[in-house]
Design a protein around this motif. Structure first.
Motif, PDB file in Angstrom:
ATOM      1  N   ARG A 109       0.814  -1.225   0.000  1.00 13.65           N
ATOM      2  CA  ARG A 109       0.000   0.000   0.000  1.00 13.65           C
ATOM      3  C   ARG A 109       0.842   1.266   0.000  1.00 13.65           C
ATOM      4  O   ARG A 109       0.304   2.366  -0.138  1.00 13.65           O
ATOM      5  CB  ARG A 109      -0.919   0.017   1.231  1.00 13.65           C
ATOM      6  CG  ARG A 109      -1.929  -1.104   1.291  1.00 13.65           C
ATOM      7  CD  ARG A 109      -2.914  -0.900   2.434  1.00 13.65           C
ATOM      8  NE  ARG A 109      -2.251  -0.989   3.729  1.00 13.65           N
ATOM      9  CZ  ARG A 109      -2.137  -2.110   4.429  1.00 13.65           C
ATOM     10  NH1 ARG A 109      -2.621  -3.243   3.955  1.00 13.65           N
ATOM     11  NH2 ARG A 109      -1.541  -2.119   5.607  1.00 13.65           N
ATOM     12  N   THR A 137      -6.519  -7.456   1.452  1.00 10.98           N
ATOM     13  CA  THR A 137      -6.231  -6.550   0.329  1.00 10.98           C
ATOM     14  C   THR A 137      -4.933  -6.863  -0.419  1.00 10.98           C
ATOM     15  O   THR A 137      -4.533  -6.084  -1.277  1.00 10.98           O
ATOM     16  CB  THR A 137      -6.208  -5.070   0.772  1.00 10.98           C
ATOM     17  OG1 THR A 137      -5.022  -4.805   1.539  1.00 10.98           O
ATOM     18  CG2 THR A 137      -7.437  -4.699   1.560  1.00 10.98           C
ATOM     19  N   ASN A 173      -4.162  -4.970  -3.763  1.00  6.61           N
ATOM     20  CA  ASN A 173      -3.019  -4.054  -3.841  1.00  6.61           C
ATOM     21  C   ASN A 173      -2.065  -4.437  -4.964  1.00  6.61           C
ATOM     22  O   ASN A 173      -1.486  -3.561  -5.618  1.00  6.61           O
ATOM     23  CB  ASN A 173      -2.285  -4.024  -2.504  1.00  6.61           C
ATOM     24  CG  ASN A 173      -3.069  -3.303  -1.427  1.00  6.61           C
ATOM     25  OD1 ASN A 173      -3.857  -2.406  -1.719  1.00  6.61           O
ATOM     26  ND2 ASN A 173      -2.864  -3.690  -0.182  1.00  6.61           N
TER      27      ASN A 173
END
Length: 241
Positions: free
Chosen positions: A175, A205, A209
């Motif tokens: 991220r 995620t 990502n």
């Protein structure tokens, strides 16, 4: 003279001597070789436990600069207790800069294949790098992710990387645009083990990502993201696919 001052001087004198060696080691392969051959390495790393933050930081950066010369990497690693104290500074350094430079030193040393497993097996090393990757300054995160990338290239590192939180930290780093490229590269290597491919795919995620990085990252980041997704599919099983 400088080595003698490191060994026998006051804390202030030791800090100054370490600074002089730090500056000398910054310039030229010959200086780095001369400093190492002159017996400075053990005198410097003993300062890693100094209560003087200037002495500790200067000594650490001097070792980092010395390690740039490849022949000195082995001399540093062969010094009994030196790796342990580099990790000590990484975990408990008196300044942010000292901790970051300890990570940079591990990055430098881990360029040699023979030393990767030694660093992975050193108590607290991987966990401290993972912590710096999650909570460090931009520079600290960069040093930590590069060290973890190097360690990921060793085929026997994966279990320690998992157990010490590095896999989760690398997945979370996807991220962060500062370190996403290198994090994706490290995850690509680690996901050659099917257990890690499944675990990383299950991280919150992680897939999202990687897809985002594939779309919006630098050319190298896109390449790493695609490679990571490919390894995830190859080794993660039908559910991951």
């Amino acid at each position: 003279m400088l080595v003698e001052q490191l060994s026998a001087g006051s804390q202030e004198v030791k800090a100054v001597a370490a600074r002089e060696l730090r500056l000398m080691a910054k310039i030229g392969k010959e200086n780095r070789s001369f400093i190492a051959e002159g017996g400075a390495i053990p005198a410097l790393y003993r300062l890693f436990r100094s209560t003087n933050p200037v002495a500790q930081e200067n000594a650490l950066i001097a070792i980092l600069n010395i390690s740039i010369h490849d022949e000195n990497k082995r001399k540093i690693m062969e010094e009994n207790g030196c790796l342990e104290l580099i990790v000590y500074v990484l975990r408990y350094g008196l300044t942010t800069e000292a901790r970051e430079n300890a990570a940079a030193t591990l990055f430098s040393l881990s360029a040699v294949h023979d030393f990767k497993k030694m660093i992975v097996d050193e108590h607290g090393a991987v966990a401290a790098l993972a912590d710096l990757l999650m909570q460090g300054s931009p520079r600290g995160k960069k040093d930590a992710v590069m060290a973890l990338f190097n360690l990921s290239t060793h085929p026997e590192s994966w279990s320690q990387m998992l157990n010490m939180g590095a896999v989760s930290a690398l997945a979370g780093a996807l991220r962060d645009e500062i370190v996403a490229e290198e994090a994706a590269g490290a995850l690509t290597l680690l996901m050659r083990h099917h257990i890690l491919a499944q675990i990383i795919a299950s991280e919150d995620t992680a897939i999202t990502n990687l897809v985002g990085l594939m779309k919006r990252g630098t050319p190298k980041a896109k390449e790493n993201a695609i490679a990571a997704l490919q390894e995830m599919c190859i080794h993660g099983g039908l559910n991951v696919i």
